[in-house]
Design a protein around this motif. Structure first.
Motif, PDB file in Angstrom:
ATOM      1  N   ALA A   3       0.817  -1.218   0.000  1.00 19.30           N
ATOM      2  CA  ALA A   3       0.000   0.000   0.000  1.00 19.30           C
ATOM      3  C   ALA A   3       0.845   1.260   0.000  1.00 19.30           C
ATOM      4  O   ALA A   3       0.376   2.328  -0.410  1.00 19.30           O
ATOM      5  CB  ALA A   3      -0.924   0.011   1.221  1.00 19.30           C
ATOM      6  N   HIS A   4       2.103   1.149   0.437  1.00 18.11           N
ATOM      7  CA  HIS A   4       2.927   2.330   0.675  1.00 18.11           C
ATOM      8  C   HIS A   4       3.121   3.172  -0.584  1.00 18.11           C
ATOM      9  O   HIS A   4       2.882   4.378  -0.588  1.00 18.11           O
ATOM     10  CB  HIS A   4       4.280   1.879   1.238  1.00 18.11           C
ATOM     11  CG  HIS A   4       5.213   3.003   1.561  1.00 18.11           C
ATOM     12  ND1 HIS A   4       6.095   3.521   0.644  1.00 18.11           N
ATOM     13  CD2 HIS A   4       5.402   3.703   2.695  1.00 18.11           C
ATOM     14  CE1 HIS A   4       6.792   4.495   1.207  1.00 18.11           C
ATOM     15  NE2 HIS A   4       6.386   4.622   2.457  1.00 18.11           N
ATOM     16  N   THR A   6       1.476   3.167  -3.443  1.00 14.50           N
ATOM     17  CA  THR A   6       0.229   3.715  -3.968  1.00 14.50           C
ATOM     18  C   THR A   6      -0.245   4.891  -3.134  1.00 14.50           C
ATOM     19  O   THR A   6      -0.659   5.931  -3.669  1.00 14.50           O
ATOM     20  CB  THR A   6      -0.858   2.629  -3.992  1.00 14.50           C
ATOM     21  OG1 THR A   6      -0.404   1.544  -4.793  1.00 14.50           O
ATOM     22  CG2 THR A   6      -2.159   3.174  -4.559  1.00 14.50           C
ATOM     23  N   PHE A   7      -0.180   4.744  -1.816  1.00 12.49           N
ATOM     24  CA  PHE A   7      -0.693   5.808  -0.940  1.00 12.49           C
ATOM     25  C   PHE A   7       0.062   7.112  -1.156  1.00 12.49           C
ATOM     26  O   PHE A   7      -0.545   8.168  -1.384  1.00 12.49           O
ATOM     27  CB  PHE A   7      -0.587   5.382   0.529  1.00 12.49           C
ATOM     28  CG  PHE A   7      -1.028   6.457   1.481  1.00 12.49           C
ATOM     29  CD1 PHE A   7      -2.374   6.667   1.735  1.00 12.49           C
ATOM     30  CD2 PHE A   7      -0.106   7.279   2.095  1.00 12.49           C
ATOM     31  CE1 PHE A   7      -2.796   7.674   2.587  1.00 12.49           C
ATOM     32  CE2 PHE A   7      -0.510   8.289   2.957  1.00 12.49           C
ATOM     33  CZ  PHE A   7      -1.855   8.478   3.211  1.00 12.49           C
ATOM     34  N   PHE A   8       1.378   7.064  -1.099  1.00 18.66           N
ATOM     35  CA  PHE A   8       2.145   8.300  -1.245  1.00 18.66           C
ATOM     36  C   PHE A   8       2.168   8.795  -2.688  1.00 18.66           C
ATOM     37  O   PHE A   8       2.261   9.993  -2.940  1.00 18.66           O
ATOM     38  CB  PHE A   8       3.568   8.109  -0.715  1.00 18.66           C
ATOM     39  CG  PHE A   8       3.640   8.183   0.785  1.00 18.66           C
ATOM     40  CD1 PHE A   8       3.639   9.407   1.431  1.00 18.66           C
ATOM     41  CD2 PHE A   8       3.681   7.036   1.546  1.00 18.66           C
ATOM     42  CE1 PHE A   8       3.675   9.488   2.812  1.00 18.66           C
ATOM     43  CE2 PHE A   8       3.725   7.103   2.933  1.00 18.66           C
ATOM     44  CZ  PHE A   8       3.722   8.326   3.573  1.00 18.66           C
ATOM     45  N   GLY A  11      -1.228  10.263  -3.048  1.00 23.85           N
ATOM     46  CA  GLY A  11      -1.237  11.417  -2.158  1.00 23.85           C
ATOM     47  C   GLY A  11      -0.534  12.615  -2.762  1.00 23.85           C
ATOM     48  O   GLY A  11      -0.990  13.762  -2.614  1.00 23.85           O
ATOM     49  N   GLY A  66      -5.024   3.483  11.270  1.00 29.09           N
ATOM     50  CA  GLY A  66      -5.372   3.396   9.851  1.00 29.09           C
ATOM     51  C   GLY A  66      -6.846   3.659   9.592  1.00 29.09           C
ATOM     52  O   GLY A  66      -7.214   4.343   8.629  1.00 29.09           O
ATOM     53  N   PHE A  70      -8.380   6.730   7.446  1.00 23.23           N
ATOM     54  CA  PHE A  70      -9.347   6.485   6.368  1.00 23.23           C
ATOM     55  C   PHE A  70     -10.546   7.411   6.512  1.00 23.23           C
ATOM     56  O   PHE A  70     -11.005   8.027   5.536  1.00 23.23           O
ATOM     57  CB  PHE A  70      -9.791   5.023   6.418  1.00 23.23           C
ATOM     58  CG  PHE A  70     -10.762   4.637   5.335  1.00 23.23           C
ATOM     59  CD1 PHE A  70     -10.306   4.192   4.112  1.00 23.23           C
ATOM     60  CD2 PHE A  70     -12.134   4.726   5.539  1.00 23.23           C
ATOM     61  CE1 PHE A  70     -11.199   3.833   3.107  1.00 23.23           C
ATOM     62  CE2 PHE A  70     -13.029   4.382   4.549  1.00 23.23           C
ATOM     63  CZ  PHE A  70     -12.562   3.933   3.325  1.00 23.23           C
ATOM     64  N   LEU A  73      -9.604  11.096   5.685  1.00 22.42           N
ATOM     65  CA  LEU A  73      -9.496  11.303   4.239  1.00 22.42           C
ATOM     66  C   LEU A  73     -10.875  11.368   3.589  1.00 22.42           C
ATOM     67  O   LEU A  73     -11.132  12.216   2.722  1.00 22.42           O
ATOM     68  CB  LEU A  73      -8.676  10.177   3.608  1.00 22.42           C
ATOM     69  CG  LEU A  73      -7.180  10.172   3.896  1.00 22.42           C
ATOM     70  CD1 LEU A  73      -6.547   8.883   3.392  1.00 22.42           C
ATOM     71  CD2 LEU A  73      -6.503  11.365   3.255  1.00 22.42           C
ATOM     72  N   THR A 224      -0.193   9.395 -12.019  1.00 21.39           N
ATOM     73  CA  THR A 224      -0.481   8.540 -10.862  1.00 21.39           C
ATOM     74  C   THR A 224       0.493   7.372 -10.787  1.00 21.39           C
ATOM     75  O   THR A 224       1.096   7.109  -9.740  1.00 21.39           O
ATOM     76  CB  THR A 224      -1.925   8.016 -10.924  1.00 21.39           C
ATOM     77  OG1 THR A 224      -2.823   9.128 -10.967  1.00 21.39           O
ATOM     78  CG2 THR A 224      -2.237   7.181  -9.687  1.00 21.39           C
ATOM     79  N   SER A 228       3.621   6.956  -8.073  1.00 17.52           N
ATOM     80  CA  SER A 228       3.751   5.764  -7.233  1.00 17.52           C
ATOM     81  C   SER A 228       5.090   5.073  -7.448  1.00 17.52           C
ATOM     82  O   SER A 228       5.724   4.607  -6.495  1.00 17.52           O
ATOM     83  CB  SER A 228       2.610   4.790  -7.529  1.00 17.52           C
ATOM     84  OG  SER A 228       1.355   5.366  -7.232  1.00 17.52           O
TER      85      SER A 228
END
Length: 292
Positions: A3-4, A6-8, A11, A66, A70, A73, A224, A228
């Motif tokens: 997930a790291h 993708t999240f940043f 973000g 987490g 969520f 956000l 995107t 990532s």
């Protein structure tokens, strides 16, 4: 870890979409302040929480945080962000990886930021064996380093707002120079702590320029995925630096050589930045030349 990136990555895209164009780097830096603060507070808090309530409690705490994140956000991120953007197909996203500037941007991140971890991975033995600090002194010194990270994060964002090219050269060149200076003073306690603070500033001053450079090179249709992948490039740089540091020690060069090895790795990132900016020059000249 799945997930790291993708999240940043997402973000960064969301953060730059919420602000005017001349504030995009600062928006990325603001987002990464969360990472800096989380690292500074989360590690000691997680260790204490696990000690008091058992190691499983630390994982439960992460899960609860987490869920809270969520919810925050879902409530606070405006629903209109990206609503008018045409969704890019997977083929369009992957096509961006064929752009030389995107690949150079990813390579800049791997080497430019990776140099830091040739030193930071081994910072405890460096401080205790070379500088002469006790084991108990290492944690407070790392807090000083962490304060430098927070300052450098903001400074790098503001510098990149004024021009990504200059920010890349200044931040990467500054990081290499600080690493060389650290090698010279590593045995002097006061100077070693001061240089670690400056190292924190120099290291995270690179983050916003490196991330924004890749976003600009990718364009709207591929930002995107490229964003990532650049987060993955930061992590690959971490691994590269740690591996290079291990090889340096294994070959008998010792802990004292690590800052110089780190400086060489970052210097490769600086050279890649110069190459990338040189490729930009014909485009700039072409747009400035009047039509015949």
């Amino acid at each position: 870890s799945l997930a790291h990136g993708t999240f940043f990555g997402v973000g960064s895209v969301v953060a730059t979409s919420l602000v005017p164009e001349d504030k995009r780097a600062s928006a990325i830096a603001t987002m990464f302040i969360g990472l800096t603060v989380a690292t500074l507070l989360g590690v000691p808090f997680g260790a204490w929480f696990g000690l008091m309530l058992g190691w499983r409690a630390a994982f439960w705490a992460v899960a609860v945080i987490g869920v809270i994140a969520f919810a925050v956000l879902a409530v606070l991120v405006p629903g209109h962000v990206g609503a008018n953007d045409k969704p890019a197909s997977l083929r369009e996203e992957l096509a961006v990886l064929g752009r030389p500037q995107v690949l150079l941007g990813l390579a800049m991140t791997v080497f430019g930021f990776g140099g830091l971890f040739a030193v930071f991975t081994y910072v405890q033995p460096i401080l205790t064996r070379l500088t002469g600090f006790s084991d108990a002194a290492v944690s407070p010194i790392l807090l000083v380093f962490g304060a430098g990270l927070a300052i450098g994060n903001v400074a790098g964002g503001r510098l990149a707002d004024k021009g990504v090219a200059r920010a890349l050269l200044v931040s990467l060149g500054g990081l290499a120079a600080v690493l060389v200076a650290l090698a010279a003073v590593i045995s002097i306690k006061a100077l070693a702590v001061a240089l670690l603070f400056v190292l924190g500033i120099a290291a995270f001053a690179t983050v916003a320029p490196l991330q924004l450079r890749v976003l600009e090179a990718a364009g709207v249709e591929g930002r995107t995925l490229a964003s990532s992948l650049n987060i993955a490039a930061f992590n690959l740089g971490n691994a590269l630096g740690a591996w290079a540091g291990g090889v340096t020690i294994d070959r008998g060069l010792g802990l004292g050589a690590l800052p110089l090895v780190a400086a060489l790795i970052t210097a490769v990132g600086l050279l890649l930045a110069l190459w990338s900016l040189r490729l930009d020059r014909p485009v700039v000249l072409a747009t400035q030349c009047p039509a015949e």
